[in-house]
Design a protein around this motif. Sequence first.
Motif, PDB file in Angstrom:
ATOM      1  N   PHE A   1      75.274  33.720 -50.332  1.00 33.77           N
ATOM      2  CA  PHE A   1      76.305  32.975 -49.599  1.00 33.77           C
ATOM      3  C   PHE A   1      75.378  32.558 -48.413  1.00 33.77           C
ATOM      4  O   PHE A   1      76.274  32.438 -47.289  1.00 33.77           O
ATOM      5  CB  PHE A   1      77.433  33.815 -49.290  1.00 33.77           C
ATOM      6  N   TYR A   2      74.295  31.892 -48.610  1.00 35.76           N
ATOM      7  CA  TYR A   2      73.495  31.719 -47.336  1.00 35.76           C
ATOM      8  C   TYR A   2      73.106  30.045 -47.740  1.00 35.76           C
ATOM      9  O   TYR A   2      71.936  29.775 -47.364  1.00 35.76           O
ATOM     10  CB  TYR A   2      72.306  32.426 -47.232  1.00 35.76           C
TER      11      TYR A   2
ATOM     12  N   PRO B   1      71.455  38.748 -35.291  1.00 38.93           N
ATOM     13  CA  PRO B   1      72.737  37.883 -35.057  1.00 38.93           C
ATOM     14  C   PRO B   1      72.332  36.389 -34.212  1.00 38.93           C
ATOM     15  O   PRO B   1      72.955  35.696 -34.470  1.00 38.93           O
ATOM     16  CB  PRO B   1      73.514  38.492 -33.944  1.00 38.93           C
ATOM     17  N   ARG B   2      71.343  36.503 -33.629  1.00 38.88           N
ATOM     18  CA  ARG B   2      70.865  35.178 -32.988  1.00 38.88           C
ATOM     19  C   ARG B   2      70.371  34.311 -34.058  1.00 38.88           C
ATOM     20  O   ARG B   2      70.638  33.020 -33.694  1.00 38.88           O
ATOM     21  CB  ARG B   2      69.660  35.573 -31.852  1.00 38.88           C
ATOM     22  N   THR B   3      69.700  34.461 -34.886  1.00 37.82           N
ATOM     23  CA  THR B   3      69.166  33.786 -35.823  1.00 37.82           C
ATOM     24  C   THR B   3      70.278  33.453 -37.154  1.00 37.82           C
ATOM     25  O   THR B   3      70.128  32.153 -37.419  1.00 37.82           O
ATOM     26  CB  THR B   3      67.880  34.432 -36.678  1.00 37.82           C
ATOM     27  N   VAL B   4      71.187  34.318 -37.223  1.00 34.49           N
ATOM     28  CA  VAL B   4      72.120  34.118 -38.196  1.00 34.49           C
ATOM     29  C   VAL B   4      73.017  33.010 -37.727  1.00 34.49           C
ATOM     30  O   VAL B   4      73.178  31.866 -38.353  1.00 34.49           O
ATOM     31  CB  VAL B   4      72.890  35.332 -38.629  1.00 34.49           C
ATOM     32  N   PHE B   5      73.478  33.034 -36.539  1.00 32.33           N
ATOM     33  CA  PHE B   5      74.520  32.297 -36.307  1.00 32.33           C
ATOM     34  C   PHE B   5      73.596  30.736 -35.411  1.00 32.33           C
ATOM     35  O   PHE B   5      74.466  29.879 -35.337  1.00 32.33           O
ATOM     36  CB  PHE B   5      75.390  32.858 -34.955  1.00 32.33           C
ATOM     37  N   GLY B   6      72.630  31.054 -34.752  1.00 34.08           N
ATOM     38  CA  GLY B   6      72.074  30.004 -34.244  1.00 34.08           C
ATOM     39  C   GLY B   6      71.428  29.019 -35.339  1.00 34.08           C
ATOM     40  O   GLY B   6      71.661  27.921 -35.374  1.00 34.08           O
ATOM     41  N   SER B   7      71.049  29.720 -36.577  1.00 32.92           N
ATOM     42  CA  SER B   7      70.664  28.878 -37.532  1.00 32.92           C
ATOM     43  C   SER B   7      71.851  28.081 -38.161  1.00 32.92           C
ATOM     44  O   SER B   7      71.857  26.804 -38.617  1.00 32.92           O
ATOM     45  CB  SER B   7      70.094  29.692 -38.832  1.00 32.92           C
ATOM     46  N   LEU B   8      72.805  28.807 -38.170  1.00 36.62           N
ATOM     47  CA  LEU B   8      74.205  28.309 -38.681  1.00 36.62           C
ATOM     48  C   LEU B   8      74.552  26.926 -38.021  1.00 36.62           C
ATOM     49  O   LEU B   8      74.583  25.730 -38.646  1.00 36.62           O
ATOM     50  CB  LEU B   8      75.291  29.048 -38.995  1.00 36.62           C
TER      51      LEU B   8
END
Length: 392
Positions: A165-166, A201-208
């Motif tokens: 789901f990415y 969390p910074r990379t997951v939400f920042g990348s999104l």
Amino acid sequence: MDVVKVDSSSRRKEQYDGWRDPKRYFWLYGLVIPLSPFIGYFLVKYLKLGVFWASGALVIAVLCPLVDALARLDTRNPPERVMKALENDRYYRYCTYLYLPLQYAGLFFGCWCWVTQPMAGGERFAMAATLGIVGGVGINAAHELGHKRTTIERRLAKIALAQSFYGHFFVEHNHGHHVRVATPEDPATARMGESYWWFLPRTVFGSLRSAIRYEKARLGRRGKSFWNLRHNDILNAWVLSVVLYAVLIAVFGWSIAPWLVVQAVMAVMFLEGANYLEHYGLLRNKRPDGSYERVRPEHSWNSDHVCSNLFLYNLQRHSDHHANPQRRYQTLRSMPEAPQLPAGYAVLILTSLVPPLWRRLMDRRLVAHYNGDFSRINIQPGKRAALEARYG
């Protein structure tokens, strides 16, 4: 049949001007990962040990580091004269294509095991860990495919991403990370002093957020709405995940839903663990006009540990990948001028989960790479004074 084999071998020898790829058939070892749910099932059945439900995780966390420790570093590069022929050899593409049907066979088989096999809660989690590794390495297969210009490979990349789901990775990696890599603005570049658990969390939400911004801008330039399902590469990738999960739940029941979430989370954690170490603390200089210098090999950590590279399609030759993003995995070169990791990704991803151990292993190595010049290091805001005092 013997004549055909000789002819085929002769044509290949002629194509490569006498050079032979010593790893040509070893790339098939990477298919052990998507086959790991089946391997785990038979090991549990015949050895009666539930720990083998985690066979995928055991391959990555135990077998791969052991082989890396025993084998010599592989610093050999293909000679320049064969690079074009090697790049165009379709055999290597089929090695990545084959990952996908095995990935989905393993996913469906793992779901079948959850509902039919006598598993305790820990054993169900172990199977989720195995499927998480399959999905995480699937994201890496999508990474290899998504960089290519052919329509079929770009579509296959989205299919590989559906399990985890990415799907937004398809957009953000190519158009965000590769543009901003080794800068403070890149959510997928870890900073010195930033733990994996802060980075995640910074990379997951920042990348999104970055992927959505890019896709809005791209579709806007074409006069299309962000909600245009056909043309939005984020939305149509997510739809694949929704359809996949709906089919799995329809076939196997709602009891697998929590475990599907667990395996997807573990796949993302595996991917972002690789992202964490690939550019840790590295920083591109700025030009007089304020723009960043061109990406060079020294802006990515490199690793020539052979087993990890076979399982990850040479991802650890990351320096050459960023310098030449279109280059296929079999032609990626070892870069001696790049900073070198002390181990393969498998060991270092596990090490990153324990921040004090990670700092002990990597921070002095990073400082030495920049000859003690902290102005050239990408440092976590608020940590500069403490880090300079510790290592200066």
